[in-house]
Scaffold this motif. Structure first.
Motif, PDB file in Angstrom:
ATOM      1  N   ARG A 143       0.829  -1.211   0.000  1.00  0.00           N
ATOM      2  CA  ARG A 143       0.000   0.000   0.000  1.00  0.00           C
ATOM      3  C   ARG A 143       0.858   1.254   0.000  1.00  0.00           C
ATOM      4  NH1 ARG A 143      -2.658   3.141   4.111  1.00  0.00           N
ATOM      5  NH2 ARG A 143      -4.699   3.883   3.410  1.00  0.00           N
ATOM      6  N   ASN A 144       1.904   1.260   0.818  1.00  0.00           N
ATOM      7  CA  ASN A 144       2.790   2.425   0.850  1.00  0.00           C
ATOM      8  C   ASN A 144       3.535   2.602  -0.467  1.00  0.00           C
ATOM      9  OD1 ASN A 144       2.049   2.830   3.513  1.00  0.00           O
ATOM     10  ND2 ASN A 144       3.751   1.644   4.345  1.00  0.00           N
ATOM     11  N   THR A 145       3.934   1.478  -1.091  1.00  0.00           N
ATOM     12  CA  THR A 145       4.654   1.549  -2.365  1.00  0.00           C
ATOM     13  C   THR A 145       3.776   2.137  -3.456  1.00  0.00           C
ATOM     14  OG1 THR A 145       5.974  -0.381  -1.739  1.00  0.00           O
ATOM     15  CG2 THR A 145       5.903   0.193  -4.076  1.00  0.00           C
ATOM     16  N   ILE A 146       2.523   1.684  -3.521  1.00  0.00           N
ATOM     17  CA  ILE A 146       1.612   2.211  -4.543  1.00  0.00           C
ATOM     18  C   ILE A 146       1.401   3.709  -4.342  1.00  0.00           C
ATOM     19  CG2 ILE A 146      -0.776   2.142  -5.364  1.00  0.00           C
ATOM     20  CD1 ILE A 146      -0.793  -0.826  -4.829  1.00  0.00           C
ATOM     21  N   THR A 147       1.305   4.127  -3.098  1.00  0.00           N
ATOM     22  CA  THR A 147       1.137   5.560  -2.821  1.00  0.00           C
ATOM     23  C   THR A 147       2.338   6.361  -3.313  1.00  0.00           C
ATOM     24  OG1 THR A 147      -0.148   4.996  -0.840  1.00  0.00           O
ATOM     25  CG2 THR A 147       0.675   7.250  -1.009  1.00  0.00           C
ATOM     26  N   ILE A 148       3.548   5.860  -3.045  1.00  0.00           N
ATOM     27  CA  ILE A 148       4.761   6.565  -3.470  1.00  0.00           C
ATOM     28  C   ILE A 148       4.851   6.632  -4.990  1.00  0.00           C
ATOM     29  CG2 ILE A 148       7.285   6.444  -3.467  1.00  0.00           C
ATOM     30  CD1 ILE A 148       7.084   5.189  -0.674  1.00  0.00           C
ATOM     31  N   VAL A 149       4.573   5.511  -5.663  1.00  0.00           N
ATOM     32  CA  VAL A 149       4.619   5.486  -7.128  1.00  0.00           C
ATOM     33  C   VAL A 149       3.599   6.454  -7.725  1.00  0.00           C
ATOM     34  CG1 VAL A 149       4.215   4.042  -9.158  1.00  0.00           C
ATOM     35  CG2 VAL A 149       5.504   3.134  -7.233  1.00  0.00           C
ATOM     36  N   ALA A 150       2.393   6.487  -7.142  1.00  0.00           N
ATOM     37  CA  ALA A 150       1.366   7.404  -7.639  1.00  0.00           C
ATOM     38  C   ALA A 150       1.812   8.854  -7.491  1.00  0.00           C
ATOM     39  CB  ALA A 150       0.050   7.163  -6.909  1.00  0.00           C
ATOM     40  N   VAL A 151       2.452   9.173  -6.359  1.00  0.00           N
ATOM     41  CA  VAL A 151       2.953  10.544  -6.158  1.00  0.00           C
ATOM     42  C   VAL A 151       4.029  10.882  -7.185  1.00  0.00           C
ATOM     43  CG1 VAL A 151       4.225  12.024  -4.559  1.00  0.00           C
ATOM     44  CG2 VAL A 151       2.367  10.588  -3.715  1.00  0.00           C
ATOM     45  N   LEU A 152       4.925   9.921  -7.493  1.00  0.00           N
ATOM     46  CA  LEU A 152       5.971  10.153  -8.490  1.00  0.00           C
ATOM     47  C   LEU A 152       5.376  10.385  -9.875  1.00  0.00           C
ATOM     48  CD1 LEU A 152       8.638   7.501  -7.397  1.00  0.00           C
ATOM     49  CD2 LEU A 152       8.767   9.987  -7.142  1.00  0.00           C
ATOM     50  N   ILE A 153       4.362   9.591 -10.222  1.00  0.00           N
ATOM     51  CA  ILE A 153       3.703   9.780 -11.526  1.00  0.00           C
ATOM     52  C   ILE A 153       3.072  11.166 -11.609  1.00  0.00           C
ATOM     53  CG2 ILE A 153       1.834   8.974 -13.018  1.00  0.00           C
ATOM     54  CD1 ILE A 153       2.303   6.172 -11.945  1.00  0.00           C
ATOM     55  N   ALA A 154       2.401  11.561 -10.533  1.00  0.00           N
ATOM     56  CA  ALA A 154       1.779  12.881 -10.513  1.00  0.00           C
ATOM     57  C   ALA A 154       2.828  13.983 -10.645  1.00  0.00           C
ATOM     58  CB  ALA A 154       0.977  13.050  -9.218  1.00  0.00           C
ATOM     59  N   THR A 155       3.972  13.794  -9.980  1.00  0.00           N
ATOM     60  CA  THR A 155       5.038  14.802 -10.044  1.00  0.00           C
ATOM     61  C   THR A 155       5.593  14.932 -11.454  1.00  0.00           C
ATOM     62  OG1 THR A 155       5.636  14.290  -7.756  1.00  0.00           O
ATOM     63  CG2 THR A 155       7.264  15.480  -9.078  1.00  0.00           C
TER      64      THR A 155
END
Length: 587
Positions: free
Chosen positions: A394-406
């Motif tokens: 769950r934490n990994t998916i959150t981090i990846v989503a933030v990177l994509i948004a960035t």
């Protein structure tokens, strides 16, 4: 409806009513404008305008049997309001109206009992044929009276039809169940006076009237039932719950206190339900600090183990974020509470450690030790590892989503080809490839933002809910990354030189070939791993089914047999146990 007529009916103004009738005879047929289809006789009966009703009946006697939108006659309104003289007028005009039922299949007697109109009920009970249709009905007038606690009405009905006291509704509840649930003491006494055995009747969930009194915390009802039937305290529900279980589960401290002070708690306090939970387990699971401390004072077994292999301390430590848990934890520890892996093994466990073929003997073990100690520790470790893995995912998916948004946000602010410094517009904004870039980039940006919002807004505390959340966000993340990759390709195509040569096209083809090949390879590898996981899961379920059917299987150990007998969540078993050998779980 004519406004003058409406005001006349509401006031009961007879002279004005007669004057309106002389002006227009058909005005009497008008209905109320509310959409209820109430006639003027319905309204006169509701407000108790007896003389006005007499005038209406003289002019239109057939109006007595007319019904409104709810299929109710004026007699229903009169009985509901307790207008005895109005009831007599309508019944004398048309006796057959007594047997009309409304849309809910409620008779005029039922609505009178529901409102507690004793005088009306006494008059209607003179027509004993009214009770005959209720023999085949789901609920009777006795239900309505018991639910409202109208004891005098209950007495009058029981004089005529005592068998109604044993009649059950769709939920298996008798009138005594309803009276006990609502806390109507006098009604409860009247029904118990009829027959004490009514206290032993169970509803569809196996709950007796005493159980319902405990659920609602009706101490006076509990006292009344136990005074006439102490045996009802020993009855359990279909889930194996005792009256103490239900009182604790619903946080009824006064009821628990009364039961503990008046019953033999040595056989009740530590009795497990079908899930192996004692009253202590339920109190700790509900973070009921006062309840836990009270049970501990009465020598509750703090180290009893349920079918999940948990003691009371395990239950508390599974969620220490609640303020109630901070109060419970030291109290359990002071009482000698231990984790399940700290509880000494039973005599049978020791024999099975030395001889795996030694059969379990229930006579040697306490009733709450259902499984071998070694297997319990191993399974708890598996569940702990998988739960930690789910949190990390769950934490990994959150981090990846933030990177994509960035990344997509930065690409949107600084588009391919740059920005015209004079007007602030994109230089290559008119190209088709640039438009494709913009669309894909925007979709990737907002889908990744949606993933982040979704994950930070929902905190699942069950494994199954966590799996559903991760499966959904995982798929959305793949879509978001695909659009980001498409935006990258469109951006490269936008800024590469085309002209008459093939250089730009070959570069684009190379980019797409390398990217597509890598992506395809990753997908194939993940697909292979997923297929292996599904095969293991299928084999595990097949072995479980054989174990439940009693089919011998030499490849299944005694531990696996015990595992198949556990009443745990099937999805949790299939995920954790089938992934034991592979060491991973695909979703």
């Amino acid at each position: 409806m004519d406004r003058r007529l409406q005001e006349t009916i509401l006031k009961g103004d007879i002279p004005t009513f007669l004057a309106l009738i002389q002006e227009n005879e058909n005005i009497i047929n008008q209905e109320m404008p509310s959409g209820s289809r109430n006639t003027i006789l319905h309204m006169a009966a509701r407000f108790g305008h007896l003389e006005l009703a007499e005038e209406i009946v003289k002019l239109r006697p057939e109006m007595v049997s007319e019904v409104n939108k709810k299929m109710e006659s004026p007699l229903h309104e009169a009985c509901r309001q307790g207008k005895v003289e109005m009831v007599k007028l309508l019944v004398e005009t048309d006796p057959w109206v007594l047997y009309k039922l409304n849309r809910e299949n409620e008779s005029v007697l039922f609505v009178a009992c529901e409102r507690g109109k004793l005088e009306v009920v006494n008059y209607l009970l003179e027509f004993q044929g009214l009770l005959m249709p209720e023999v085949d009905a789901v609920t009777t007038s006795l239900y309505a009276a018991a639910l409202g606690g109208f004891t005098e009405i209950v007495k009058e009905i029981l004089k005529i039809r005592q068998d109604f006291a044993w009649k059950k509704d769709n939920n298996g509840c008798t009138p005594l169940h309803l009276a006990c649930s609502k806390g109507h003491l006098e009604t409860t006494r009247e029904l118990l006076r009829l027959d004490v055995d009514l206290s032993s009747l169970q509803d569809n969930n196996g709950r007796t009237p005493l159980h319902w009194a405990a659920i609602k915390g009706r101490v006076n009802i509990i006292d009344e039932i136990l005074c006439v039937s102490l045996e009802s305290a020993e009855m359990i529900t279909k889930d194996g719950e005792t009256v103490l279980h239900l009182a604790v589960k619903n946080n009824q401290f006064d009821a628990v206190k009364y039961l503990m002070e008046n019953l033999n708690v040595t056989t009740l306090i530590n009795k497990p339900d079908h899930d192996g939970n004692t009253a202590m387990h339920l109190a700790t699971a509900g973070k009921l600090s006062t309840m836990v401390i009270y049970l501990l004072k009465h020598n509750a077994d703090v180290n009893a183990i349920n079918r999940k292999g948990q003691t009371a301390l395990d239950v508390v430590e599974s969620d220490v974020s609640n303020s109630g848990a901070l109060l419970i934890l030291p109290a359990i520890q002071d009482a000698g509470g231990k984790r399940s892996d700290q509880v000494p093994p039973t005599f049978t466990d020791i024999l099975q450690e030395k001889n795996p073929n030694f059969p379990p003997n229930k006579m040697l073990d306490p009733p709450n030790h259902h499984h071998r100690h070694k297997h319990r520790r191993r399974r708890e470790k598996q569940l702990e590892i998988q739960t930690e893995g789910l949190r990390n995912a769950r934490n990994t998916i959150t981090i990846v989503a933030v990177l994509i948004a960035t990344v997509t946000f930065a690409a949107g602010i600084n588009p391919p080809g740059g920005i015209n410094q004079n007007n602030g517009k994109a230089i290559l904004g008119m190209k088709t490839s640039f438009k494709v870039f913009v669309v894909c980039n925007v979709v990737a940006l907002f889908m990744s933002i949606g993933i982040v919002i979704f994950l930070v807004s929902i905190i699942p505390f069950r494994r199954k809910s966590m799996m559903k959340l991760l499966a959904l966000t995982h798929k959305v993340m793949w879509v978001s990354m695909s659009f980001m990759a498409a935006a990258y390709v469109a951006g490269m195509w936008t800024i590469l030189p085309h002209g008459n040569g093939w250089g730009g096209i070959w570069v684009l083809v190379a980019i797409m070939g390398i990217g597509g090949g890598c992506t395809a390879g990753i997908c194939m590898g993940l697909g292979y791993l997923l297929a292996q996981h599904w095969i293991r899961k299928w084999k595990w379920r097949k072995n479980q089914k054989k174990g439940r059917d009693g089919t011998p299987n030499s490849s299944i150990s005694r531990v696996e047999e015990l595992k198949s007998m556990k009443k745990c969540d099937s999805s949790s078993n299939s995920d954790v146990d089938s992934s034991d050998q592979g060491g991973y779980h695909m979703y």
